[in-house]
Scaffold this motif. Structure first.
Motif, short mmCIF file in Angstrom:
data_model
loop_
_atom_site.label_atom_id
_atom_site.label_comp_id
_atom_site.label_asym_id
_atom_site.label_seq_id
_atom_site.Cartn_x
_atom_site.Cartn_y
_atom_site.Cartn_z
N ILE A 155 -58.06 29.26 5.60
CA ILE A 155 -57.27 28.21 4.92
C ILE A 155 -57.74 28.03 3.48
O ILE A 155 -56.93 27.95 2.55
CB ILE A 155 -57.35 26.89 5.71
N ALA A 156 -59.05 28.02 3.28
CA ALA A 156 -59.60 27.88 1.93
C ALA A 156 -59.21 29.07 1.06
O ALA A 156 -58.87 28.91 -0.13
CB ALA A 156 -61.12 27.76 2.00
N ALA A 157 -59.24 30.28 1.65
CA ALA A 157 -58.88 31.49 0.91
C ALA A 157 -57.40 31.49 0.52
O ALA A 157 -57.03 31.94 -0.57
CB ALA A 157 -59.21 32.73 1.74
N LEU A 158 -56.55 31.00 1.42
CA LEU A 158 -55.12 30.90 1.11
C LEU A 158 -54.88 29.96 -0.07
O LEU A 158 -54.09 30.27 -0.97
CB LEU A 158 -54.36 30.39 2.34
N ARG A 159 -55.55 28.84 -0.05
CA ARG A 159 -55.38 27.86 -1.14
C ARG A 159 -55.90 28.42 -2.46
O ARG A 159 -55.27 28.25 -3.51
CB ARG A 159 -56.12 26.56 -0.79
N LYS A 160 -57.04 29.10 -2.40
CA LYS A 160 -57.62 29.68 -3.61
C LYS A 160 -56.70 30.74 -4.21
O LYS A 160 -56.61 30.89 -5.44
CB LYS A 160 -58.99 30.30 -3.29
N ALA A 161 -55.99 31.47 -3.33
CA ALA A 161 -55.08 32.52 -3.79
C ALA A 161 -53.74 31.96 -4.26
O ALA A 161 -52.88 32.70 -4.72
CB ALA A 161 -54.85 33.53 -2.66
N GLY A 162 -53.56 30.66 -4.11
CA GLY A 162 -52.32 30.04 -4.58
C GLY A 162 -51.19 30.05 -3.58
O GLY A 162 -50.04 29.74 -3.93
N SER A 163 -51.48 30.39 -2.32
CA SER A 163 -50.43 30.40 -1.30
C SER A 163 -50.00 28.98 -0.98
O SER A 163 -50.82 28.08 -0.83
CB SER A 163 -50.94 31.08 -0.03
N LYS A 164 -48.70 28.79 -0.88
CA LYS A 164 -48.15 27.48 -0.53
C LYS A 164 -47.86 27.37 0.97
O LYS A 164 -47.28 26.38 1.42
CB LYS A 164 -46.87 27.24 -1.32
N ALA A 165 -48.23 28.40 1.73
CA ALA A 165 -47.92 28.42 3.16
C ALA A 165 -48.61 27.27 3.89
O ALA A 165 -49.76 26.94 3.63
CB ALA A 165 -48.36 29.75 3.77
N LYS A 166 -47.88 26.66 4.82
CA LYS A 166 -48.48 25.70 5.73
C LYS A 166 -49.32 26.47 6.75
O LYS A 166 -49.09 27.66 6.99
CB LYS A 166 -47.40 24.90 6.47
N THR A 167 -50.29 25.80 7.35
CA THR A 167 -51.15 26.48 8.31
C THR A 167 -51.14 25.76 9.66
O THR A 167 -51.09 24.53 9.72
CB THR A 167 -52.60 26.55 7.80
N ILE A 168 -51.19 26.57 10.72
CA ILE A 168 -51.26 26.03 12.07
C ILE A 168 -52.29 26.82 12.85
O ILE A 168 -52.38 28.04 12.71
CB ILE A 168 -49.87 26.07 12.77
N VAL A 169 -53.10 26.13 13.65
CA VAL A 169 -54.17 26.79 14.41
C VAL A 169 -54.06 26.44 15.88
O VAL A 169 -53.54 25.38 16.25
CB VAL A 169 -55.56 26.38 13.87
N GLY A 170 -54.54 27.36 16.73
CA GLY A 170 -54.50 27.12 18.17
C GLY A 170 -55.44 28.06 18.90
O GLY A 170 -56.02 28.97 18.31
N GLY A 171 -55.58 27.83 20.19
CA GLY A 171 -56.49 28.61 21.02
C GLY A 171 -57.31 27.67 21.89
O GLY A 171 -57.43 26.48 21.60
N ALA A 172 -57.87 28.21 22.95
CA ALA A 172 -58.55 27.39 23.96
C ALA A 172 -59.60 26.42 23.40
O ALA A 172 -59.64 25.25 23.80
CB ALA A 172 -59.17 28.29 25.02
N PRO A 173 -60.48 26.85 22.47
CA PRO A 173 -61.51 25.92 22.02
C PRO A 173 -61.08 25.01 20.87
O PRO A 173 -61.81 24.11 20.47
CB PRO A 173 -62.62 26.86 21.53
N VAL A 174 -59.89 25.24 20.34
CA VAL A 174 -59.43 24.52 19.15
C VAL A 174 -58.88 23.15 19.55
O VAL A 174 -58.11 23.03 20.51
CB VAL A 174 -58.36 25.33 18.40
N THR A 175 -59.25 22.13 18.80
CA THR A 175 -58.78 20.76 19.06
C THR A 175 -58.04 20.22 17.84
O THR A 175 -58.15 20.77 16.74
CB THR A 175 -59.96 19.83 19.38
N ALA A 176 -57.35 19.12 18.06
CA ALA A 176 -56.64 18.47 16.95
C ALA A 176 -57.64 17.99 15.89
O ALA A 176 -57.36 18.09 14.69
CB ALA A 176 -55.82 17.30 17.48
N ASP A 177 -58.77 17.48 16.33
CA ASP A 177 -59.79 17.02 15.38
C ASP A 177 -60.33 18.17 14.55
O ASP A 177 -60.53 18.04 13.33
CB ASP A 177 -60.95 16.33 16.12
N PHE A 178 -60.58 19.31 15.21
CA PHE A 178 -61.07 20.48 14.48
C PHE A 178 -60.04 20.92 13.44
O PHE A 178 -60.39 21.23 12.29
CB PHE A 178 -61.35 21.63 15.46
N ALA A 179 -58.78 20.96 13.85
CA ALA A 179 -57.71 21.37 12.94
C ALA A 179 -57.67 20.46 11.71
O ALA A 179 -57.54 20.92 10.58
CB ALA A 179 -56.37 21.35 13.66
N LYS A 180 -57.80 19.17 11.95
CA LYS A 180 -57.78 18.21 10.85
C LYS A 180 -58.98 18.40 9.93
O LYS A 180 -58.85 18.38 8.69
CB LYS A 180 -57.78 16.79 11.42
#
Length: 215
Positions: A166-191
């Protein structure tokens, strides 16, 4: 039960009962009968995977059974994919999504399921596969002018790379939204890592992606 229902039930039982060949053949038969490919996906193979997941949570299925169910799902999806692609090409695209499993992680069952659903509802999906280097996410997002970058991880040691991506996308100037998922991933982690959305399961992931593009 009507003929359509019987066909979907055959696919459902084939996936749930580890019948790879049966899943493939039943899917072919359903398409030959003119059943909508998205209906086959949602009410046949995906419904079976969800039931397999429920059995896993109850201790009725274990990881080997889940893996074979996923293989049966893939056999069905390979038959559906060309039809789903044609269907999405005929419809107005909802947006462009780059998707992949992060570097160091070889698990792609969940990612493949999300990809199937996203393609089925009309997104243009660019699948980078598994064990995807950070820079590859960035390069592909820039190349296709992605609306969304979707990341998956099954390991706690690999999900940490999501924040780096996510940091690399922002540094490169990408305007893409990001979404994450997977068994260990939580809403708090995503935030905490600055993701725009969190997917608790595949179907929720699709709804979140639609929300991110305002559909």
């Amino acid at each position: 039960m009507n003929e359509s229902g019987e066909s979907l039930k055959k696919i459902y039982h084939a996936v749930l009962n580890f019948d790879l060949r049966g899943a493939k053949e039943a899917t072919k038969e359903a398409l030959e009968k003119g059943i909508d490919p998205l209906l086959i996906l949602n009410e046949g193979s995906i419904k079976a995977l969800r039931e397999a997941g429920s059995k896993f949570e109850k201790g009725e299925y274990f990881l080997p059974e889940i893996m074979v169910c996923a293989e049966a799902f893939q056999e069905s999806y390979r038959i559906l994919e060309p039809e789903l692609t044609r269907k999405s090409e005929r419809a107005d695209s909802l947006g462009r999504i780059v998707i992949g499993t992060v570097v160091g992680d070889m698990h792609d069952i969940g990612k493949n399921l999300v990809k199937a659903l996203l393609s089925g509802v009309g997104f243009e999906v660019y699948d980078l596969g598994r064990d995807v280097p950070i820079q590859k996410f960035v390069e592909k997002a820039k190349e296709v002018d992605a609306d969304i970058v979707a990341m998956s991880a099954l390991l706690t040691v690999t999900m940490q790379f999501m924040g780096t991506i996510i940091a690399a996308l922002r540094k490169a100037g990408s305007k893409a939204k990001t979404i994450v998922g997977g068994a260990p991933v939580t809403a708090d982690f995503a935030k905490n890592i600055g993701a725009d959305a969190f997917a608790g399961d595949a179907l929720l992931g699709v709804e979140e992606c639609k929300r991110l593009v305002g559909k």
